[in-house]
Write an enzyme that holds these catalytic residues in place. Structure first.
Site, PDB file in Angstrom:
ATOM      1  N   ASP A  94       0.788  -1.249   0.000  1.00 22.57           N
ATOM      2  CA  ASP A  94       0.000   0.000   0.000  1.00 22.57           C
ATOM      3  C   ASP A  94       0.818   1.297   0.000  1.00 22.57           C
ATOM      4  O   ASP A  94       1.792   1.403   0.750  1.00 22.57           O
ATOM      5  CB  ASP A  94      -0.848   0.116   1.273  1.00 22.57           C
ATOM      6  CG  ASP A  94      -1.588  -1.134   1.618  1.00 22.57           C
ATOM      7  OD1 ASP A  94      -1.537  -2.099   0.864  1.00 22.57           O
ATOM      8  OD2 ASP A  94      -2.231  -1.136   2.681  1.00 22.57           O
ATOM      9  N   ASP A 114      -5.182   0.982   9.690  1.00 20.27           N
ATOM     10  CA  ASP A 114      -5.080   1.899   8.547  1.00 20.27           C
ATOM     11  C   ASP A 114      -5.699   3.273   8.825  1.00 20.27           C
ATOM     12  O   ASP A 114      -6.610   3.719   8.106  1.00 20.27           O
ATOM     13  CB  ASP A 114      -5.705   1.252   7.280  1.00 20.27           C
ATOM     14  CG  ASP A 114      -5.169  -0.147   7.012  1.00 20.27           C
ATOM     15  OD1 ASP A 114      -4.073  -0.467   7.513  1.00 20.27           O
ATOM     16  OD2 ASP A 114      -5.854  -0.935   6.320  1.00 20.27           O
ATOM     17  N   GLU A 167     -10.490  -2.214   4.747  1.00 18.12           N
ATOM     18  CA  GLU A 167      -9.099  -1.796   4.855  1.00 18.12           C
ATOM     19  C   GLU A 167      -8.941  -0.401   4.240  1.00 18.12           C
ATOM     20  O   GLU A 167      -9.715   0.009   3.378  1.00 18.12           O
ATOM     21  CB  GLU A 167      -8.194  -2.799   4.122  1.00 18.12           C
ATOM     22  CG  GLU A 167      -8.181  -4.171   4.778  1.00 18.12           C
ATOM     23  CD  GLU A 167      -7.043  -5.059   4.263  1.00 18.12           C
ATOM     24  OE1 GLU A 167      -6.357  -5.670   5.093  1.00 18.12           O
ATOM     25  OE2 GLU A 167      -6.866  -5.161   3.034  1.00 18.12           O
TER      26      GLU A 167
HETATM   27  C1  FRU Z   1      -3.892  -3.562   2.797  1.00 14.13           C
HETATM   28  C2  FRU Z   1      -3.221  -4.031   4.069  1.00 14.13           C
HETATM   29  C3  FRU Z   1      -3.563  -3.096   5.204  1.00 14.13           C
HETATM   30  C4  FRU Z   1      -2.425  -3.306   6.160  1.00 14.13           C
HETATM   31  C5  FRU Z   1      -1.259  -3.511   5.209  1.00 14.13           C
HETATM   32  C6  FRU Z   1      -0.214  -4.457   5.728  1.00 14.13           C
HETATM   33  O1  FRU Z   1      -3.261  -3.940   1.645  1.00 14.13           O
HETATM   34  O2  FRU Z   1      -3.624  -5.347   4.359  1.00 14.13           O
HETATM   35  O3  FRU Z   1      -4.831  -3.302   5.767  1.00 14.13           O
HETATM   36  O4  FRU Z   1      -2.238  -2.209   7.000  1.00 14.13           O
HETATM   37  O5  FRU Z   1      -1.811  -3.994   4.008  1.00 14.13           O
HETATM   38  O6  FRU Z   1       0.911  -4.444   4.926  1.00 14.13           O
END
Ligand code: FRU
Length: 493
Positions: free
Chosen positions: A43, A167, A220
């Site tokens: 992300d 997040d 997320e």
């Molecule tokens: C989304 C996610 C988030 C988390 C991160 C972990 O792609 O699963 O929810 O914070 O990636 O790398």
């Protein structure tokens, strides 16, 4: 505490340093999409514009081209295309963010009075149970970050699942800081809203919005912003089978903390587009960036691609401006700066593509390129128009516009011997005289924009370099080409 963070950052930098020149020259690397200096990214985090620069942070595993304990990589740019890698901003170092299956998870950034603040999720396991909390790190030079000694600043409410509370997206409204956190409440995804005056002490305010079953079990990476008097919530919901990046448009009531949405849409329909995050720049443009890959829990997942053999994995999709249309839809246009990368412009004049005679076109080197195709629908008799990309005897990637069913498909079943599957979504043909398809291709990605940028499909493919022909084909009749413009695109590295 400060020392352990510095140590862990130094170790991570050393790991990247050993390999980054190899990755820079890797044949599989993207040429104008952002990617990490080496190893794994997912992300985008804390994307922000201040003092004339764009800052991008991202989920980074600096030890291998696979997901691992999460760090925050950091890069800076003045045009969102040419990036300079900066020192890693966050590394696991504390009891609340150090774990083989955890680390410094996704979050956001805000800038005020010379201080850049990052809010992230500390993810660890305690007695075998996942614990996710929200944590603060701050910097005066926008390069070196210190974790706040009072971390974590937010712990989950009792009724939220301990595995899924993460997040944080921080924003300011009427002098109050708000933080939106994605959460799972039994089998329903929710966005929880918190309030603060100093980013350190937070109170729970409301459930901003929630799934009633139809929008998945976990939300997320929420993002929330105002656009032309409306509010927009972005979520990356888990458990909605075919959908994975959803926008909701509605009205926000800051007295109740409730967001009432009336319209819902898909940010991107492709295989590889996830965790989109936005920023506002000094021209008042809302810009979205996202991770161009897919998770193993998505129904169509078949690996993260073969680039790990070159010691990298993961890149960002093209930055896109976000515009509101008739208060109910969003448009996602590739940023204007991309025009500066254009080279070798070509134009194809009006012509008829028949079932027997397909049209072969050239766009730069046919691999790192852009195509804008406009079809005259009034003069077109065919049911189906195919745009065939990265083609050879053995492979091809097919974008199919089905004028009869009003659908567009991205078919990568024969792309490269690795990728599989077809993504399908509506093509908005009502009251249209023209069909516009605008495509960006890089070493291993294809982004297709249509319906005046309301519909986008982004997917990764990994064909060999000699799979590089491009055709426009007509099925069951003729396709009337109004115009085709193509360009090569220069590398930014
Ligand atoms: C989304 C996610 C988030 C988390 C991160 C972990 O792609 O699963 O929810 O914070 O990636 O790398």
């Amino acid at each position: 505490m400060k020392n352990s963070h510095e140590l862990s950052l130094r170790r991570a930098e050393e790991s990247v340093l050993k390999i980054k020149d190899d990755v820079k020259n890797a044949p599989s690397r993207q040429s104008y999409h952002f990617m990490p200096p080496a190893y794994w990214m997912n992300d985008p985090n804390g994307v922000i514009f201040f003092e004339g620069k764009y800052h991008l942070f991202y989920q980074f595993h600096p030890y291998a081209p696979v997901w691992g304990p999460m760090h925050w990589g950091h890069a800076v740019s003045s045009d969102l295309l040419h990036w300079e890698h900066l020192p890693i901003a966050l590394a696991p170092s504390e009891t609340y963010d150090t774990d083989e299956r955890g680390g410094c998870f996704s979050g956001s950034a805000v800038y005020e009075n010379g201080i850049l603040s990052l809010m992230y999720t500390g993810a660890v396991r305690v007695n075998g149970e996942y614990v996710q909390t929200q944590c603060l790190a701050q910097s005066k030079d926008a390069v070196h970050f210190e974790k706040y000694e009072g971390n974590p600043v937010v712990k989950k409410p009792d009724w939220v699942d301990s595995t899924d509370f993460r997040d944080p997206k921080v924003f300011k409204h009427d002098d109050v800081w708000y933080m939106l956190v994605g959460a799972k409440d039994k089998d329903k995804g929710k966005a929880l809203l918190y309030r603060s005056y100093d980013l350190k002490s937070w109170e729970f305010f409301s459930v901003l919005a929630e799934s009633r079953g139809e929008l998945g079990f976990m939300w997320e990476c929420p993002d929330f912003f105002e656009i032309n008097g409306k509010y927009v919530l972005f979520i990356s919901p888990m458990g909605v089978s075919d959908r994975k990046t959803v926008y909701l448009i509605g009205d926000m009531n800051f007295n109740t903390g409730k967001f009432n949405y009336h319209s819902i849409g898909e940010i991107d329909w492709g295989f590889d587009y996830y965790a989109p995050q936005t920023l506002l720049n000094d021209k008042d443009q809302r810009i979205v960036v996202a991770w161009a890959n897919e998770w193993d829990w998505m129904p169509w997942f078949n690996g993260f691609g073969p680039t790990n053999k070159d010691n990298w994995c993961g890149s960002l999709a093209l930055p896109r401006t976000v515009e509101l249309v008739r208060d109910s839809r969003l448009k996602f246009k590739p940023i204007d700066q991309l025009k500066d990368l254009r080279t070798l412009a070509r134009e194809y004049s009006k012509s008829l593509v028949t079932q027997k005679n397909s049209l072969e076109i050239q766009a730069g080197d046919n691999i790192h390129c852009e195509l804008k195709i406009i079809i005259d629908l009034a003069k077109t008799t065919s049911d189906i128009i195919e745009i065939v990309l990265r083609a050879s005897e053995k492979y091809q990637t097919v974008i199919t516009c089905n004028l009869k069913t009003g659908e567009i498909y991205f078919d990568r079943n024969n792309s490269d011997g690795i990728s599989t599957g077809i993504r399908r979504c509506p093509l908005l043909l009502v009251n249209k005289n023209e069909l516009m398809v605008h495509i960006y291709m890089d070493t291993c990605s294809v982004e297709v924009f249509t319906d005046d940028y309301i519909t986008v499909l982004s997917s990764n493919i990994y064909p060999p370099n000699d799979s590089n022909k491009i055709f426009v084909k007509a099925v069951n009749g003729d396709a009337a080409i109004k115009s085709i413009h193509t360009w090569g695109l220069k590398s930014v590295w």
